[in-house]
Motif scaffolding. Structure first.
Motif: not given
Length: 141
Positions: A60, A64, A99-100
């Motif tokens: 994740k 970002y 954000d995916e």
């Protein structure tokens, strides 16, 4: 050796206060059988739920890397634009961080609803996190 190491060594290596019990043989329970190895290991099974969690966080956070965080002034400006769009039904082009996918994308549409508590903006078919919005531009219909 530094002072911290000396203090730790003194605290954790000093067994003088336990000399009276050091040589006593281990007493096995007369009421309970010893726990087998498999049952003993299963006591720690709840920690197995955290396995792979570090990889998930890394995955994740890699998404970002490309995100550019907005300044406080830009956040205020975006919120003012959203309040304006609540009152005026206008076609907009929203540049936001997805954000995916981990990339910035454009969304064209009409604002349907703003949920300030959840921090989301809803368009016809999509929703966007307000803090992920980089810019809002008016479009000619």
């Amino acid at each position: 050796m530094d002072e911290k190491k000396l203090i730790e060594q003194k605290i954790f290596n000093d067994t003088s206060s336990y000399q009276n019990i050091m040589n006593i043989p281990h007493q096995h329970s007369k009421r309970h059988l010893p726990m087998n190895q498999m049952d003993r290991a299963s006591q720690f099974a709840p920690f197995g739920a955290l396995e792979g969690f570090k990889d998930l966080i890394k995955e994740k956070s890699d998404l970002y890397i490309r995100k550019k965080y907005t300044s406080a002034e830009d956040e205020i400006k975006i919120k003012q634009q959203l309040k304006y769009l609540q009152e005026h039904h206008l076609l907009v082009d929203v540049n936001y961080f997805n954000d995916e996918s981990g990339y910035y994308e454009h969304l064209k549409g009409f604002l349907q609803k703003i949920d300030w508590k959840k921090g989301k903006v809803y368009f016809e078919e999509n929703s966007v996190v307000i803090l992920n919005i980089r810019s809002i531009k008016l479009k000619n219909p």
